[in-house]
Scaffold this motif. Structure first.
Motif, PDB file in Angstrom:
ATOM      1  N   GLU A  45       0.775  -1.241   0.000  1.00 45.04           N
ATOM      2  CA  GLU A  45       0.000   0.000   0.000  1.00 45.04           C
ATOM      3  C   GLU A  45       0.807   1.291   0.000  1.00 45.04           C
ATOM      4  O   GLU A  45       0.312   2.319   0.416  1.00 45.04           O
ATOM      5  CB  GLU A  45      -0.961   0.033   1.200  1.00 45.04           C
ATOM      6  N   GLN A  46       2.051   1.271  -0.467  1.00 45.71           N
ATOM      7  CA  GLN A  46       2.818   2.509  -0.557  1.00 45.71           C
ATOM      8  C   GLN A  46       2.931   2.948  -2.015  1.00 45.71           C
ATOM      9  O   GLN A  46       2.859   2.135  -2.933  1.00 45.71           O
ATOM     10  CB  GLN A  46       4.225   2.326   0.037  1.00 45.71           C
ATOM     11  N   SER A  47       3.146   4.249  -2.189  1.00 44.61           N
ATOM     12  CA  SER A  47       3.339   4.786  -3.537  1.00 44.61           C
ATOM     13  C   SER A  47       4.701   4.323  -4.063  1.00 44.61           C
ATOM     14  O   SER A  47       5.540   3.812  -3.315  1.00 44.61           O
ATOM     15  CB  SER A  47       3.287   6.316  -3.502  1.00 44.61           C
ATOM     16  N   ASP A  48       4.929   4.522  -5.348  1.00 45.03           N
ATOM     17  CA  ASP A  48       6.206   4.116  -5.956  1.00 45.03           C
ATOM     18  C   ASP A  48       7.379   4.855  -5.324  1.00 45.03           C
ATOM     19  O   ASP A  48       8.443   4.276  -5.131  1.00 45.03           O
ATOM     20  CB  ASP A  48       6.175   4.360  -7.465  1.00 45.03           C
ATOM     21  N   LYS A  49       7.193   6.143  -4.994  1.00 38.84           N
ATOM     22  CA  LYS A  49       8.255   6.929  -4.343  1.00 38.84           C
ATOM     23  C   LYS A  49       8.637   6.309  -3.005  1.00 38.84           C
ATOM     24  O   LYS A  49       9.817   6.172  -2.682  1.00 38.84           O
ATOM     25  CB  LYS A  49       7.796   8.366  -4.083  1.00 38.84           C
ATOM     26  N   VAL A  50       7.636   5.946  -2.224  1.00 45.64           N
ATOM     27  CA  VAL A  50       7.881   5.370  -0.900  1.00 45.64           C
ATOM     28  C   VAL A  50       8.519   3.994  -1.040  1.00 45.64           C
ATOM     29  O   VAL A  50       9.466   3.664  -0.313  1.00 45.64           O
ATOM     30  CB  VAL A  50       6.578   5.305  -0.066  1.00 45.64           C
ATOM     31  N   LYS A  51       8.048   3.184  -1.983  1.00 45.54           N
ATOM     32  CA  LYS A  51       8.617   1.853  -2.182  1.00 45.54           C
ATOM     33  C   LYS A  51      10.095   1.933  -2.565  1.00 45.54           C
ATOM     34  O   LYS A  51      10.918   1.161  -2.066  1.00 45.54           O
ATOM     35  CB  LYS A  51       7.823   1.087  -3.243  1.00 45.54           C
ATOM     36  N   LYS A  52      10.432   2.876  -3.436  1.00 51.19           N
ATOM     37  CA  LYS A  52      11.823   3.054  -3.865  1.00 51.19           C
ATOM     38  C   LYS A  52      12.695   3.459  -2.673  1.00 51.19           C
ATOM     39  O   LYS A  52      13.785   2.921  -2.486  1.00 51.19           O
ATOM     40  CB  LYS A  52      11.892   4.111  -4.972  1.00 51.19           C
TER      41      LYS A  52
END
Length: 147
Positions: A45-52
């Motif tokens: 449930e995290q955005s791509d920015k947070v996942k990176k």
């Protein structure tokens, strides 16, 4: 004339006291407008920015090391901050407000409380979008500091 003034004062007091008792402030609702937080499984449930950011933190971090990522672009009124502490699955979050401190609106104190490297979690903190709010990432819980 004196009687009219007394009646006016009594009426004013009656009306004023009747208005002030109608609505009670709910402290929990007020605090949720300032700060709210949730725990998430790592990678969900995290955005791509947070996942990176999180992948980098997992790969480069050492046991017990804190990482924080702030994303103000998710909302105008609120800022979302993500805290990860390598090897931890639970956190204590506290909001500290000191009215005499003119330099900031408050402090958010975060402590990793439960070591569990197999089931690591990420903490999402939603707070008012104000750059004067400081984050304190600590090894010692605020509760133990106050004892």
């Amino acid at each position: 004339m004196r009687t009219n003034i007394l009646i006016f004062i009594m009426l004013f007091v009656l009306i004023f006291s009747g208005c002030s008792t109608e609505e009670k402030v709910n402290l929990e609702d007020s605090m949720n407008a300032i700060i709210d937080y949730k725990l998430y499984e790592v990678g969900s449930e995290q955005s791509d920015k947070v996942k990176k950011w999180l992948v980098n933190a997992i790969l480069t971090g050492e046991e017990g090391q804190y990482f924080i990522f702030q994303n103000g672009s998710e909302g105008k009124d609120y800022m979302y901050s993500y805290v990860y502490r390598k090897g931890y699955s639970d956190f204590e979050v506290s909001f500290i407000y000191e009215p005499t401190d003119k330099s900031n609106k408050g402090k958010i104190h975060v402590t990793g409380t439960e070591k569990n490297p197999i089931n690591e979690k990420i903490l999402e903190i939603k707070s008012i979008n104000d750059l004067s709010i400081l984050f304190i990432l600590s090894d010692e819980s605020l509760k133990s500091k106050l004892e």
